[in-house]
Scaffold this active site. Structure first.
Site, short mmCIF file in Angstrom:
data_model
loop_
_atom_site.label_atom_id
_atom_site.label_comp_id
_atom_site.label_asym_id
_atom_site.label_seq_id
_atom_site.Cartn_x
_atom_site.Cartn_y
_atom_site.Cartn_z
N ARG A 84 0.85 -1.19 0.00
CA ARG A 84 0.00 0.00 0.00
C ARG A 84 0.88 1.24 0.00
NH1 ARG A 84 -5.33 1.62 -0.99
NH2 ARG A 84 -5.90 3.35 0.37
N GLU A 93 -13.18 -20.20 29.03
CA GLU A 93 -12.19 -20.78 29.94
C GLU A 93 -11.83 -19.86 31.10
OE1 GLU A 93 -11.45 -23.94 29.78
OE2 GLU A 93 -12.75 -23.99 28.03
#
EC number: 1.3.3.-
Length: 662
Positions: free
Chosen positions: A319, A433
């Site tokens: 880019r 978790e």
């Protein structure tokens, strides 16, 4: 032969230019990332083998599929893979098995994800030898599909308050599973909704009216021939989520559902026929399945962060936007210092997390061996460590991925970048978790106990991970990496003592232990974060010190220096009372220096993760760097472009415009 093995003639020349700047062999760096040259080579061989099976390719870009299409596509691929998998991998090798699933199905989830990651490990760590003979082989052959069902609608992290019960009846030698309330429904387990026919279910075990707390049971959910839920089982899908929509997270309820006594997983505990309970050798030994997942989370999150950075760094190298010295050609976005500062510290963290994960996985494997020998002394250390790592790593990974998305500008917001999907998957780790704040407080309890041992003159009882808490502080010499460790130890030690003293003084003033704890939790979580970040730095240092290849070691040493300078600046407020402004200015200058040093190696550092385009699913992060033509191609494949005039336009908007003309 190029040092960067990703170079091809058809690539974007801007990306090739970056790869030619590399000073190290990317295959050798991959060997460091994945543990050995053999393991890295096998990953490449598996990826290549998968690429040669056309039926394993996506039928259309995943972002254009709805949930049912994604689940169907995942199942279709798994069926194709099942017919080929043993020709490609060693099926008994967990690493190869995990890699091929990621290669084929990507990261959005699939019906076997939790089967491999939670169900089988739970049987390995919790089932007795007899139970493993009964179920483990069937699970590994995929005669049955399972999941791990622990979290409930009303309770997740607070396991002691799980509401689903398993009540023992000695006369029939059965446990009766029951879901007494709506909030007791198992909620969120992956693959539970529609795919699994078995589950390891964690419930409150009751014997003779006494609760023995959460225990795991092997439970059949569906008929093996028809897949219809068994009588007494209520099970289904919980609906769309922020991510993981290729999987069927589900709910589960029991209505007086009976299972044999021998379905209680009995590797560490036992219930005799008469109801006698034989307790485990350590209070947290039944948490080993969770510790297993948390031990792997650092590596897994590091890999997710790495994927976002592969996309952002490659795209930043092709880019071009704005000008620096050359006014005739726009500059690569990666040449801007702000872009480097946005991406390179996260790149260092990705490597740090992966290396830290290696250590925790090794510690977990050693723990299992020790527990089998009756030695549970390392359980508290590892439980505390993995709790802290789980919180810090998932939070920092989420931050890094979001920065990577924004570093890609407007195109980063498109699903063509795929970074938003990676982000959604990664930040799920902040709550599954164990919710992150609770995890930090679990570690904090361990730190407080350690400080209390020191205060009572029992420092010899400290575990090796907290021995620094008893050391005397000193002024750090920042001319070496050890000086940075000294600085971090000082900050972590000081904060742990400060938080503990606050907690103890509140109790001395008359507050109950619970209220005093609650009023100290912000300071306690800060102590946990510093302790965890110290461990990550030390793990990074240990891994780099063992590297033999000189060019690889040199660039990772630069990345390590970048990491420690960035991390220390990030927590500089804790250093104000023992470090001078001159020292902090020095650290800041060192950070900018190492941004420049990393710049030529940035693309090669992300290429070294060797993630295929098939797995990455990103137009912006393509290996060949040919972004713009493929972005246009991707957009044209949108289902909305199948017709020039949408039915909604014809039915509603056209009449509205015609009416407005009257």
């Amino acid at each position: 032969m190029h040092l960067n093995t990703s170079i091809c003639e058809v690539d974007n020349p801007d990306l090739t230019e970056e790869r030619e700047k590399g000073t190290f062999d990317t295959d050798k760096m991959a060997a460091v990332i994945y543990g050995s040259e053999k393991l890295a080579r096998r990953r490449r061989e598996i990826s290549e083998a998968v690429s040669k099976i056309p039926e394993l390719a996506d039928t259309q870009p995943f972002p254009f599929m709805d949930r049912l299409e994604k689940i169907t596509e995942g199942s279709r691929k798994l069926e194709v893979l099942n017919n080929n998998i043993r020709d490609i991998i060693d099926y008994d090798d967990n690493g190869e098995r995990l890699h091929i699933y990621q290669e084929v199905t990507g990261m959005e989830g699939h019906p076997l994800a939790l089967h491999e990651v939670m169900f089988i490990p739970a049987l390995v760590s919790q089932a007795s030898k007899e139970q493993q003979e009964k179920w483990l082989g069937r699970a590994r052959r995929r005669e049955i599909i399972g999941c791990y069902a622990q979290t409930e609608m009303g309770h997740g992290t607070n396991l002691r308050k799980l509401e689903t019960t398993a009540t023992y009846f000695p006369d029939t030698q059965e446990f009766v599973l029951n879901t007494p309330t709506t909030t007791a429904l198992k909620w969120w387990p992956g693959a539970l909704g529609k795919s699994s026919n078995y589950a390891v279910v964690v419930v409150d075990m009751i014997i003779k009216g006494k609760s023995y707390g959460p225990h795991p049971f092997m439970v059949q959910l569906r008929d093996e021939k028809t897949h219809i839920p068994l009588k007494g089982i209520v099970v289904g899908d919980i609906g769309p989520k922020m991510s993981f929509n290729g999987g069927d997270n589900g709910f589960l309820g029991f209505d007086k559902f009976r299972v044999p006594r021998t379905n209680l997983l009995m590797r560490h505990v036992r219930v005799e026929a008469d109801g006698t309970y034989v307790k485990p050798p350590h209070a947290k030994v039944n948490h080993s399945a969770m510790v297993h997942v948390r031990s792997h989370m650092a590596t897994g999150q590091g890999a997710l962060l790495a994927q976002a950075l592969i996309i952002a760094v490659r795209y930043s190298a092709v880019r071009r936007q704005g000008f620096l010295e050359n006014k005739t050609q726009e500059v690569k976005v990666l040449d801007y210092q702000t872009q480097q500062h946005r991406l390179f510290p996260s790149l260092a963290r990705a490597y740090a997390f992966i290396f830290t994960g290696f250590e925790t996985i090794h510690l977990y494997s050693q723990l299992l061996k020790d527990v089998d020998m009756g030695n549970t002394s390392g359980m508290a250390d590892l439980h505390a460590l993995t709790s802290g790592l789980k919180s810090v790593v998932t939070h920092q990974t989420g931050e890094g991925i979001e920065q990577a998305r924004m570093a890609c500008g407007g195109h980063g917001y498109s699903m063509a970048s795929y970074i938003s999907e990676i982000y959604g998957i990664a930040i799920g780790g902040c709550t599954y978790e164990g919710e992150n704040m609770v995890m930090l407080l679990q570690l904090a309890r361990y730190l407080v106990k350690s400080v209390e041992l020191i205060k009572s003159g029992e420092a010899k009882k400290l575990g090796p991970m907290v021995s620094y808490l008893a050391a005397k502080g000193g002024h750090p010499d920042l001319s070496s990496l050890n000086g940075y460790v000294t600085a971090f130890e000082h900050m972590a030690r000081r904060q742990a003592w400060k938080a503990t003293e606050k907690f103890l003084k509140l109790m001395e003033s008359g507050e109950s232990r619970e209220i005093a704890w609650n009023k100290s939790t912000v300071e306690l979580t800060r102590a946990s974060r510093l302790h965890t970040r110290l461990f990550i730095i030390e793990a990074f240092m240990r891994r780099v010190s063992r590297i033999e290849d000189i060019p690889v070691k040199e660039v990772l040493t630069d990345l390590l220096h970048l990491h420690v300078n960035y991390e220390l600046l990030d927590v500089a407020t804790y250093a104000l009372e023992f470090m001078s402004s001159t020292q902090l200015d020095y650290i800041r200058d060192q950070l900018y220096l190492y941004l420049e040093k990393i710049r030529p190696s940035a693309v090669s550092l992300v290429d070294s993760f060797q993630i295929s385009d098939m797995q990455l699913r990103s137009v912006l992060g393509r290996r060949d760097g040919n972004v713009y033509e493929n972005l246009f191609k991707w957009a044209k494949s949108s289902p909305l472009n199948k017709s020039d005039v949408l039915p909604s336009v014809d039915k509603y908007l056209m009449p509205m415009m015609e009416k407005a003309k009257l």
